[in-house]
Design a protein around this motif. Structure first.
Motif, PDB file in Angstrom:
ATOM      1  N   ARG A   3       0.818  -1.103   0.203  1.00 22.40           N
ATOM      2  CA  ARG A   3      -0.106  -0.160  -0.072  1.00 22.40           C
ATOM      3  C   ARG A   3       0.799   1.194  -0.006  1.00 22.40           C
ATOM      4  O   ARG A   3       1.866   1.345   0.675  1.00 22.40           O
ATOM      5  N   ARG A   4       0.525   2.262  -0.844  1.00 30.65           N
ATOM      6  CA  ARG A   4       1.316   3.406  -0.891  1.00 30.65           C
ATOM      7  C   ARG A   4       1.125   4.335   0.250  1.00 30.65           C
ATOM      8  O   ARG A   4      -0.105   4.625   0.755  1.00 30.65           O
ATOM      9  N   THR A   5       2.284   4.774   0.968  1.00 29.77           N
ATOM     10  CA  THR A   5       2.118   5.652   2.416  1.00 29.77           C
ATOM     11  C   THR A   5       1.508   6.873   1.831  1.00 29.77           C
ATOM     12  O   THR A   5       1.712   7.478   0.604  1.00 29.77           O
ATOM     13  N   ILE A   6       0.702   7.426   2.724  1.00 27.63           N
ATOM     14  CA  ILE A   6      -0.011   8.507   2.520  1.00 27.63           C
ATOM     15  C   ILE A   6       0.091   9.637   3.693  1.00 27.63           C
ATOM     16  O   ILE A   6      -0.217   9.068   4.778  1.00 27.63           O
ATOM     17  N   ILE A   7       0.942  10.731   3.564  1.00 28.94           N
ATOM     18  CA  ILE A   7       1.003  11.458   4.626  1.00 28.94           C
ATOM     19  C   ILE A   7       0.269  12.930   4.547  1.00 28.94           C
ATOM     20  O   ILE A   7       0.484  13.540   3.273  1.00 28.94           O
ATOM     21  N   ASN A  35       7.793   7.969  -2.956  1.00 26.70           N
ATOM     22  CA  ASN A  35       7.160   6.709  -2.435  1.00 26.70           C
ATOM     23  C   ASN A  35       6.133   7.214  -1.548  1.00 26.70           C
ATOM     24  O   ASN A  35       5.426   6.251  -0.952  1.00 26.70           O
ATOM     25  N   VAL A  36       5.671   8.630  -1.293  1.00 22.77           N
ATOM     26  CA  VAL A  36       4.512   8.837  -0.471  1.00 22.77           C
ATOM     27  C   VAL A  36       3.673   9.798  -1.095  1.00 22.77           C
ATOM     28  O   VAL A  36       3.999  10.723  -2.057  1.00 22.77           O
ATOM     29  N   ASP A  37       2.353   9.623  -0.941  1.00 25.54           N
ATOM     30  CA  ASP A  37       1.221  10.591  -1.541  1.00 25.54           C
ATOM     31  C   ASP A  37       1.238  11.528  -0.130  1.00 25.54           C
ATOM     32  O   ASP A  37       1.268  11.284   0.757  1.00 25.54           O
ATOM     33  N   VAL A  38       1.482  12.820  -0.680  1.00 22.84           N
ATOM     34  CA  VAL A  38       1.547  14.075   0.281  1.00 22.84           C
ATOM     35  C   VAL A  38       0.282  14.968   0.238  1.00 22.84           C
ATOM     36  O   VAL A  38       0.045  15.434  -1.288  1.00 22.84           O
ATOM     37  N   GLY A 230       0.392   5.332   6.887  1.00 24.64           N
ATOM     38  CA  GLY A 230       0.666   6.755   6.692  1.00 24.64           C
ATOM     39  C   GLY A 230       0.229   7.720   8.049  1.00 24.64           C
ATOM     40  O   GLY A 230      -0.074   6.890   9.107  1.00 24.64           O
ATOM     41  N   GLY A 231      -0.020   8.931   7.922  1.00 24.87           N
ATOM     42  CA  GLY A 231      -0.071   9.611   9.066  1.00 24.87           C
ATOM     43  C   GLY A 231      -1.148  10.796   8.837  1.00 24.87           C
ATOM     44  O   GLY A 231      -1.139  11.192   7.558  1.00 24.87           O
ATOM     45  N   LEU A 232      -1.845  11.290   9.639  1.00 23.93           N
ATOM     46  CA  LEU A 232      -2.727  12.355   9.557  1.00 23.93           C
ATOM     47  C   LEU A 232      -2.196  13.170  10.607  1.00 23.93           C
ATOM     48  O   LEU A 232      -2.008  12.920  12.125  1.00 23.93           O
ATOM     49  N   ILE A 245       8.583  13.954   8.562  1.00 25.89           N
ATOM     50  CA  ILE A 245       7.814  12.991   8.722  1.00 25.89           C
ATOM     51  C   ILE A 245       7.385  12.261   7.116  1.00 25.89           C
ATOM     52  O   ILE A 245       7.520  11.208   7.217  1.00 25.89           O
ATOM     53  N   VAL A 246       7.334  13.228   6.022  1.00 25.71           N
ATOM     54  CA  VAL A 246       7.110  12.497   4.866  1.00 25.71           C
ATOM     55  C   VAL A 246       8.414  11.769   4.421  1.00 25.71           C
ATOM     56  O   VAL A 246       8.343  10.779   3.883  1.00 25.71           O
TER      57      VAL A 246
END
Ligand code: PGA
Length: 249
Positions: A3-7, A35-38, A230-232, A245-246
């Protein structure tokens, strides 16, 4: 399954339009992780200028709320079409601050999730227990209840588009982060609940974020957990720490 990481940053009720543009421009060079959706989730009035500011970068923009009707006599409300046409792609739904201060019920939030999906916005659906619930030992029962109510009547194909944010209320804005094991335990329980509602493949496709005092020093450990995708991020999303964090994702 990868799963693609989402921050996502949740700016809450911070930053005027001109301040928002300045912050976006400050953060953009810090969040270039392929590698991250921002996502920057910003106040409604900041969406248009921030969308303009992030053009040509990897950053997407989200709203922090929406209303369930398409248009009409709902003074002060904002529709999904308005958000979408402003260039935002995500919308936070059911943040604990909205549940608490604006009395948003699970039935109402279920309608919001459906409206966002109907209009092509990606919901970031929040859930999470209070300190009292955690101390009483009902955390997992309560979060399962929220997930089941909030996703009622939503198909597996639609559910795969949703991002779920597990945010223990006692960790939000308090500097008191859940341990990575506590966060993993609940995120895993959420995935098991999704597998019960849908099937394992659907559960494995849905991204689950952790939120609650995530910062530059605890992000890597939280994001290393198998069910945390990911993180909110609230407070730390308004600072250069967001870039760290990203980078940890
Ligand atoms: P926090 O907020 O990172 O400041 O704890 C998280 C959130 O409310 O989404």
């Amino acid at each position: 399954m990868a799963r693609r990481t989402i921050i996502a940053g949740n700016w809450k009720m911070n930053k005027t339009p001109s301040e928002a543009v300045a912050l976006a421009k400050e953060l953009i060079p810090l969040v270039g992780n392929d590698n991250v959706d921002v996502v920057f989730c910003v106040p409604f009035i900041d969406i248009v200028p921030v969308v303009e500011a992030v053009k040509g970068t990897n950053v997407k923009v989200g709203a922090e709320n929406l209303y369930i009707e398409d248009s009409g006599a709902y003074t002060g409300e904002i529709s999904a079409d308005m958000i979408k046409d402003s260039g935002a792609e995500y919308v936070i739904i059911g943040h604990s601050e909205r549940r608490e201060y604006f009395n948003e019920s699970d039935a109402f939030l279920n309608t919001k999730v459906k409206k966002a999906l109907e209009k092509g916005l990606i919901p970031i659906l929040c859930c999470g227990e209070s300190l009292e619930q955690r101390e009483t030992g009902v955390t997992i029962d309560f979060v399962r209840y929220q997930i089941k109510c909030d996703l009622a009547g939503i198909s597996a194909d639609d559910a795969k588009k949703i991002v779920i944010a597990y945010e223990p209320i006692w960790a939000i804005g308090t500097g008191k982060t859940a341990t990575s094991d506590q966060a993993q335990e609940v995120c895993q329980a959420i995935r098991e609940c999704l597998a019960e509602i849908y099937d394992q493949a659907t559960a494995d496709a849905i991204r689950i974020q952790y939120g609650g005092s995530m910062n530059a020093s605890n992000a890597a450990e939280l994001l290393a957990k198998p069910d945390i995708d990911g993180g909110l991020v609230g407070g730390a999303s308004l600072k250069p720490d967001f870039g760290e964090i990203v980078a940890a994702g």
